[in-house]
Design a protein around this motif. Sequence first.
Motif, PDB file in Angstrom:
ATOM      1  N   ASN A   1       0.717  -1.170   0.088  1.00  0.00           N
ATOM      2  CA  ASN A   1      -0.093   0.155  -0.065  1.00  0.00           C
ATOM      3  C   ASN A   1       0.988   1.375  -0.092  1.00  0.00           C
ATOM      4  O   ASN A   1       0.444   2.346  -0.741  1.00  0.00           O
ATOM      5  N   ALA A   2       1.891   1.200   0.793  1.00  0.00           N
ATOM      6  CA  ALA A   2       2.950   2.503   0.704  1.00  0.00           C
ATOM      7  C   ALA A   2       3.634   2.718  -0.521  1.00  0.00           C
ATOM      8  O   ALA A   2       3.510   3.755  -0.984  1.00  0.00           O
ATOM      9  N   LYS A   3       3.791   1.631  -1.102  1.00  0.00           N
ATOM     10  CA  LYS A   3       4.464   1.514  -2.539  1.00  0.00           C
ATOM     11  C   LYS A   3       3.439   2.313  -3.581  1.00  0.00           C
ATOM     12  O   LYS A   3       3.983   3.088  -4.269  1.00  0.00           O
ATOM     13  N   HIS A   4       2.462   1.768  -3.479  1.00  0.00           N
ATOM     14  CA  HIS A   4       1.359   2.344  -4.325  1.00  0.00           C
ATOM     15  C   HIS A   4       0.979   3.829  -4.028  1.00  0.00           C
ATOM     16  O   HIS A   4       0.775   4.715  -4.852  1.00  0.00           O
ATOM     17  N   PHE A   5       0.761   4.189  -2.926  1.00  0.00           N
ATOM     18  CA  PHE A   5       0.724   5.647  -2.471  1.00  0.00           C
ATOM     19  C   PHE A   5       1.834   6.545  -2.660  1.00  0.00           C
ATOM     20  O   PHE A   5       1.708   7.659  -3.277  1.00  0.00           O
ATOM     21  N   LEU A   6       3.031   6.064  -2.503  1.00  0.00           N
ATOM     22  CA  LEU A   6       4.162   6.733  -2.860  1.00  0.00           C
ATOM     23  C   LEU A   6       4.183   7.101  -4.543  1.00  0.00           C
ATOM     24  O   LEU A   6       4.756   8.160  -5.026  1.00  0.00           O
ATOM     25  N   ARG A   7       4.009   6.123  -5.245  1.00  0.00           N
ATOM     26  CA  ARG A   7       4.112   5.945  -6.575  1.00  0.00           C
ATOM     27  C   ARG A   7       3.348   6.704  -7.263  1.00  0.00           C
ATOM     28  O   ARG A   7       3.366   7.839  -8.089  1.00  0.00           O
ATOM     29  N   THR A   8       1.820   6.898  -6.640  1.00  0.00           N
ATOM     30  CA  THR A   8       0.876   7.628  -7.120  1.00  0.00           C
ATOM     31  C   THR A   8       1.203   8.996  -6.910  1.00  0.00           C
ATOM     32  O   THR A   8       0.968  10.068  -7.884  1.00  0.00           O
ATOM     33  N   MET A   9       1.633   9.367  -5.822  1.00  0.00           N
ATOM     34  CA  MET A   9       2.051  10.983  -5.423  1.00  0.00           C
ATOM     35  C   MET A   9       2.876  11.258  -6.275  1.00  0.00           C
ATOM     36  O   MET A   9       3.069  12.523  -6.949  1.00  0.00           O
ATOM     37  N   ASN A  10       4.150  10.470  -6.539  1.00  0.00           N
ATOM     38  CA  ASN A  10       5.304  11.142  -7.008  1.00  0.00           C
ATOM     39  C   ASN A  10       5.017  10.930  -8.867  1.00  0.00           C
ATOM     40  O   ASN A  10       5.603  12.125  -9.114  1.00  0.00           O
ATOM     41  N   ASN A  11       4.090  10.359  -9.254  1.00  0.00           N
ATOM     42  CA  ASN A  11       3.966  10.144 -10.851  1.00  0.00           C
ATOM     43  C   ASN A  11       3.171  11.640 -10.991  1.00  0.00           C
ATOM     44  O   ASN A  11       3.346  12.264 -12.048  1.00  0.00           O
ATOM     45  N   ALA A  12       2.301  12.009  -9.943  1.00  0.00           N
ATOM     46  CA  ALA A  12       1.203  13.257 -10.325  1.00  0.00           C
ATOM     47  C   ALA A  12       2.061  14.415  -9.818  1.00  0.00           C
ATOM     48  O   ALA A  12       1.918  15.665 -10.477  1.00  0.00           O
ATOM     49  N   ASN A  13       3.125  14.372  -8.762  1.00  0.00           N
ATOM     50  CA  ASN A  13       3.816  15.623  -8.476  1.00  0.00           C
ATOM     51  C   ASN A  13       5.106  15.829  -8.371  1.00  0.00           C
ATOM     52  O   ASN A  13       5.730  16.861  -8.169  1.00  0.00           O
ATOM     53  N   GLY A  14       5.863  14.733  -8.706  1.00  0.00           N
ATOM     54  CA  GLY A  14       7.412  14.759  -8.815  1.00  0.00           C
ATOM     55  C   GLY A  14       7.643  14.188  -7.257  1.00  0.00           C
ATOM     56  O   GLY A  14       6.755  14.203  -6.628  1.00  0.00           O
ATOM     57  N   GLY A  15       8.985  14.158  -7.211  1.00  0.00           N
ATOM     58  CA  GLY A  15       9.455  13.582  -5.892  1.00  0.00           C
ATOM     59  C   GLY A  15       9.916  12.199  -5.896  1.00  0.00           C
ATOM     60  O   GLY A  15       9.671  11.548  -6.950  1.00  0.00           O
ATOM     61  N   THR A  16      10.496  11.815  -4.831  1.00  0.00           N
ATOM     62  CA  THR A  16      11.065  10.468  -4.669  1.00  0.00           C
ATOM     63  C   THR A  16      10.673   9.828  -3.295  1.00  0.00           C
ATOM     64  O   THR A  16      10.037  10.809  -2.496  1.00  0.00           O
TER      65      THR A  16
END
Length: 530
Positions: free
Chosen positions: A438-453
């Motif tokens: 779930n954390a991987k999914h959340f971070l990936r979705t946030m980073n894809n939309a906004n940038g960031g790592t």
Amino acid sequence: MNRKEFIQTSSLGIAAFFFLGSGNLFGKAQNPLEIKSNKPTEMIDKEVVIIGSGYGGSVAALRLCEKGIPVTLLEMGLNWEKSGEKFSPMINPGHSAAWLKTKTIAPFFNLFNLDKFTGTLDRLDFEHIKVWVGRGVGGGSLVNGGMAVTPKKEYFKEIFPNLDTEKFYSHYFPLANKELKTNVASEEFLKDCHFYKFNRVGEEEAHKAGFKTVRVPNVYDFNYMEKEYKEEVPRSALAGEVIYGNNHGKNSLDKTYLKKATATGKLEILDLHQVNHISQNPDKSYTIDISVINTKGEEIQHKIINAKKLILSAGTMGSIELLLKSSAKTQLPIDENVGKEWGNNGNFMTGRNWVKAFSGGTGFKQSTIPVGGIDHWEDKEHPFFVEIAPLPMGLNVATALYLMVNKLKKFGEVKYDLKAQKLDLNWDQSHTAHMKDNAKHFLRTMNNANGGTRSHILFHNGFGADVCYHPLGGIVLGKATDQFGRLNGHQNLYVIDGSLIPGTIGVNPFVTITAIAEYCMEEIIKKDFV
Ligand code: FAE
């Protein structure tokens, strides 16, 4: 009036008894010769004793005291208000920062040395998980972020199918929120206040990534915070105070339930009283073995209290430990379900780096009090709730911090290792693997939309599976106890705290712990205190 009796043990540990006053207490204690302390021992009789002054213990104390029933509340931590000691901010940790440790024990950046002191934050380390708890009069309310979240009705029903959901949502939850002084920050304040940039960034980015956000109530007084912002009053949340205690602004239990209970004149609070174990007497009363400690953690006195009725509110880890340890040491009879259905409330810490890296990041100065959440609970594949958490360390590395709350797929189990004299927790990566997904999914979705790592500088390469702020379960309502917290097989022993909730409640738990304590105490007082 209490009868006081004294036992003095010689340096060889052989008990010599000196009784001052008369009484039958000696006859009640199962085996007084088991007392190992070499300190003078005081023996006292009490009607009702509560162990632990967190949410469960504070509710129990108030409801009993307002009925005119005298209560003795034993707390291993310090009474901070009475002591005159001050809480310390995260960037300048002092006495309050840790329970008898020589280094700080925050979830990250533990670069600070400390004097050993009965501080207000403690960490219990197991092989695959670390559990943080509050110590002191007020328990977890002294160190927590104050997020006062009522769980989703459907999930509450799923977790507690035998409770009257409608009554909880019409009565016990509103009552808990009223007594806890839950309030909500004004949108106008949050829009303008530069200390809440981290939250505005968190919400904007979540929306851009397609997530839904929610405003989260808190027990921190937002009127006070607005005055802090204008520098009309001393700063606390805006001065980096939270997990080592707040000197102002936060309506912790010492300002709410315990204050009201004290005002009745019926409450006696004994701080720095650490309960070692309990035993049951033939007349169904309980003998409580206590070390009175100083602020260095050294035993300065040994006390034995005999109580007709005993309420265990030592928090999930504390109450489980007292029951399992007492069963091993004094043969206290306990239900076979004690220690079972333990969970971390799905806690999983994570974070992102390079968040708005070229436009001021999440802000240098951050309020310590969270106000926003990301609600993704209904998602079939990746259900979770996320607290948009502050990182009030005065360092802007364009980092965003999140505390995820997930569902549980399997429970852990707590046992007591008598040889090592400590709790043993069956909990490993197999319990948290889906939380990591779930954390991987959340971070990936946030980073894809906004940038960031993913935040490689926090936790273990960005994934804090071992960070637990919300231990729950182990003495589950309706399993190890009856439907109102009476421990199975006992007439005068009750459990009232987070251990009643089977491992998960889907949101930060103290509002639920308070509501369940209100519900249990209402029935217990009506039926058992007539
Ligand atoms: P708790 O509050 O832990 O109180 C138990 C008390 O018993 C403590 O004062 C202990 O010192 C005392 N005790 C234990 N053993 C003994 C013994 N042998 N003898 C004498 N005294 C003893 O229990 N929850 C939320 O809902 N919102 C938040 O924002 C939030 N943030 C958190 C942040 C942090 C850093 C932490 C650590 C927790 C947070 N929590 C939060 C969790 C919340 O504080 C916790 O669920 C409740 O405090 C648990 O309440 P209990 O009544 O079960």
